[in-house]
Design an enzyme around this catalytic site. Structure first.
Site, short mmCIF file in Angstrom:
data_model
loop_
_atom_site.label_atom_id
_atom_site.label_comp_id
_atom_site.label_asym_id
_atom_site.label_seq_id
_atom_site.Cartn_x
_atom_site.Cartn_y
_atom_site.Cartn_z
CG ASP A 159 -19.13 -98.01 -38.14
OD1 ASP A 159 -18.71 -99.18 -38.17
OD2 ASP A 159 -18.43 -97.03 -38.45
CE LYS B 30 -16.71 -99.92 -40.35
NZ LYS B 30 -16.10 -99.47 -39.07
CD GLU C 283 -9.14 -96.75 -39.16
OE1 GLU C 283 -10.26 -97.24 -38.98
OE2 GLU C 283 -8.91 -95.53 -39.04
#
Ligand code: KIV
Length: 271
Positions: free
Chosen positions: A97, A127, A192
């Site tokens: 991330d 990400k 998400e």
């Protein structure tokens, strides 16, 4: 180096999951598995158990560091942990991330940060939270040869703007984000907290694989925070979509109590 060790080195280099292999899984209709890992031991255990992608998630801020959200973790801390996960894995594709607010500091800063991640760890992709708003950043990273997984729907780094963690239902915005990320060159997208029917529609619309978390069963793959999946959560928030496949918290507490009892009673160590 002996012939056999040269062969086994070559074999282990060849078997790591790659970005094109992950993408091919979508066309073959085979579901993709992803879990978070933040250190060597967990990475090794999950990697050896067959998970296809490991995520050094910024959820580390909450799960490992004990913060109340993902905002405090720094780039140096992400790199420190990504190095451990890189060393602990040899099969999974490892995605790291970009911590808040790196990808909002401009294209140049983001390429420098993501470049550090690939240079200083053994990880293969980054990400970032964002879709249409991050298209130029995704494009610059991909142009630099850095594979990017986008993250749309609920974006935990915007928790203060959202006023909490909420299901994302804005169909037009979600489709715009997902298609913009794909067009910018993302190799995959995390969805998400998106309603399952909407996640299905986006998954069918895109050529690149979607990886869902709290987005129902129709995504091309699934990701969970490994501490949640293993029942290791110590009082933090556990979303309702989580399934715990083990109760490691009880196993650890029971073993620790037994060890303490045996030391106190003089049973351990034995003569
Ligand atoms: O940081 C993380 O663990 C994540 C997953 C929830 C997808 O971004």
């Amino acid at each position: 180096m002996s012939d056999s060790s040269a062969k086994s080195k070559k074999k282990s280099r060849n078997k790591r999951m790659t970005v094109p292999a992950i993408q091919k899984m979508k066309s073959k209709g085979s579901r993709i598995t992803m879990l978070t890992a933040y250190d060597y031991t967990m990475a090794r255990l999950l990697d050896q158990s067959g998970v296809e992608m490991l995520l050094v998630g910024d959820s580390m801020a909450m799960v490992v560091q004990g913060h109340e959200n993902t905002l405090p973790v720094t780039l140096d801390e992400m790199i420190y942990h990504a190095e451990m996960v890189g060393r602990g894995s040899e099969n999974a594709l490892v995605v790291v991330d970009l911590p808040f607010p790196i990808n909002h500091q401009g294209v140049h800063q983001t390429v420098v940060a993501a470049g550090r991640i690939l240079k200083e760890t053994r990880c293969q992709a980054v990400k970032l939270e964002g879709g249409a708003d991050q298209a130029d950043v995704i494009n610059a990273l991909v142009t630099a040869g850095i594979p990017v997984m986008a993250h749309v729907g609920l974006r935990p780094q915007t928790v203060h703007a959202m006023g909490g963690y909420r299901i994302q239902r804005d169909r037009d915005q979600l489709i715009a984000d997902a298609t913009a990320a794909e067009q910018a060159g993302a190799f995959s997208i995390v969805l998400e907290c998106v309603p399952p029917e909407l996640a299905k529609e986006i998954t069918e619309l895109l050529r690149i694989p979607t990886v869902g978390i709290g987005a129902g069963p129709h995504c091309d793959g699934q990701v969970l925070v490994s501490h949640d999946m293993l029942g290791l959560n110590c009082g933090g928030y556990v979303p309702s979509f989580v399934k715990a496949y083990a109760d490691l918290k009880s196993v650890i507490q029971q073993a620790t109590q037994e060890y303490c009892d045996e030391v106190k009673e003089g049973k351990f160590p034995e003569e």
